[in-house]
Write a protein that holds these residues in place. Structure first.
Motif, mmCIF file in Angstrom:
data_model
loop_
_atom_site.group_PDB
_atom_site.id
_atom_site.type_symbol
_atom_site.label_atom_id
_atom_site.label_comp_id
_atom_site.label_asym_id
_atom_site.label_seq_id
_atom_site.Cartn_x
_atom_site.Cartn_y
_atom_site.Cartn_z
ATOM 1 N N MET A 1 0.668 -0.949 0.343
ATOM 2 C CA MET A 1 -0.197 -0.164 -0.174
ATOM 3 C C MET A 1 0.684 1.315 -0.345
ATOM 4 O O MET A 1 1.795 1.761 0.861
ATOM 5 N N LYS A 2 0.596 2.152 -0.503
ATOM 6 C CA LYS A 2 1.539 3.733 -0.633
ATOM 7 C C LYS A 2 0.623 4.319 0.143
ATOM 8 O O LYS A 2 -0.467 4.435 0.754
ATOM 9 N N LYS A 3 1.891 5.563 0.422
ATOM 10 C CA LYS A 3 1.240 6.890 1.289
ATOM 11 C C LYS A 3 2.135 7.475 0.718
ATOM 12 O O LYS A 3 2.418 7.872 0.163
ATOM 13 N N VAL A 4 0.878 8.924 0.868
ATOM 14 C CA VAL A 4 0.569 10.163 0.610
ATOM 15 C C VAL A 4 0.497 10.674 1.323
ATOM 16 O O VAL A 4 -0.060 10.391 2.238
ATOM 17 N N PHE A 5 1.252 11.781 1.253
ATOM 18 C CA PHE A 5 1.439 13.384 2.882
ATOM 19 C C PHE A 5 0.601 14.039 1.679
ATOM 20 O O PHE A 5 1.113 14.181 0.988
ATOM 21 N N VAL A 6 -0.400 14.865 2.719
ATOM 22 C CA VAL A 6 -1.027 15.839 2.541
ATOM 23 C C VAL A 6 -0.754 17.137 2.975
ATOM 24 O O VAL A 6 -0.892 16.231 4.145
ATOM 25 N N VAL A 7 -0.191 17.829 2.873
ATOM 26 C CA VAL A 7 0.263 18.916 3.229
ATOM 27 C C VAL A 7 0.135 19.887 2.791
ATOM 28 O O VAL A 7 0.401 20.536 1.641
ATOM 29 N N CYS A 8 -0.119 21.211 3.906
ATOM 30 C CA CYS A 8 -0.441 22.535 3.482
ATOM 31 C C CYS A 8 -0.116 23.271 5.312
ATOM 32 O O CYS A 8 0.479 22.910 5.765
ATOM 33 N N ALA A 9 -0.360 24.103 4.899
ATOM 34 C CA ALA A 9 -0.114 25.598 6.164
ATOM 35 C C ALA A 9 -0.586 24.814 7.362
ATOM 36 O O ALA A 9 0.345 24.987 8.384
ATOM 37 N N THR A 10 -1.951 24.480 7.469
ATOM 38 C CA THR A 10 -2.299 24.767 8.620
ATOM 39 C C THR A 10 -2.782 22.785 8.631
ATOM 40 O O THR A 10 -3.007 22.603 9.912
ATOM 41 N N GLY A 11 -3.033 21.950 7.326
ATOM 42 C CA GLY A 11 -3.156 20.831 8.025
ATOM 43 C C GLY A 11 -4.861 20.988 8.320
ATOM 44 O O GLY A 11 -4.875 19.102 8.485
ATOM 45 N N ILE A 12 -5.330 21.494 8.188
ATOM 46 C CA ILE A 12 -7.258 21.269 8.486
ATOM 47 C C ILE A 12 -7.720 21.317 6.653
ATOM 48 O O ILE A 12 -8.201 20.494 6.639
ATOM 49 N N ALA A 13 -8.170 22.524 6.609
ATOM 50 C CA ALA A 13 -9.601 22.557 5.994
ATOM 51 C C ALA A 13 -8.679 22.612 4.228
ATOM 52 O O ALA A 13 -9.439 21.301 3.679
#
Length: 98
Positions: A1-13
């Motif tokens: 299974m692959k892992k993808v990290f979704v990254v933004c400034a706040t980690g919320i919306a």
């Protein structure tokens, strides 16, 4: 299974919006993946066990040990399919099992 990290400034919306789109796209392309949401400040090189990062914010150079896909097109819709295809390509090239 692959892992993808979704990254933004706040980690919320923003990362939640991206996560939903990525999950649907990968499922439609029969790619099993776990998607994790993070703030950019939560990441460190020792913590990067992902196959790819999808980011809507600038990623420090020391984190570029993992392929980084620009996530802004997933928010704007401009270039969205190209960004998703880039992510798919990165994941297919990754030999990491996990």
């Amino acid at each position: 299974m692959k892992k993808v990290f979704v990254v933004c400034a706040t980690g919320i919306a923003t990362s939640t919006m991206l996560r939903v789109k990525i999950e649907k796209f990968l499922a439609a392309n029969q790619v099993e993946a776990q998607i994790y949401q993070y703030r950019v400040t939560e990441l460190s090189p020792s913590r990067l066990d992902a196959d790819a990062i999808v980011a809507t914010t600038s990623i420090p150079d020391e984190l570029h040990i993992v392929p980084v896909v620009n996530g802004l097109p997933l928010l704007t819709g401009v270039g969205e399919q190209e960004a998703l295809q880039e992510l798919l390509s990165v994941l297919k090239q990754s030999n990491k099992e996990g």
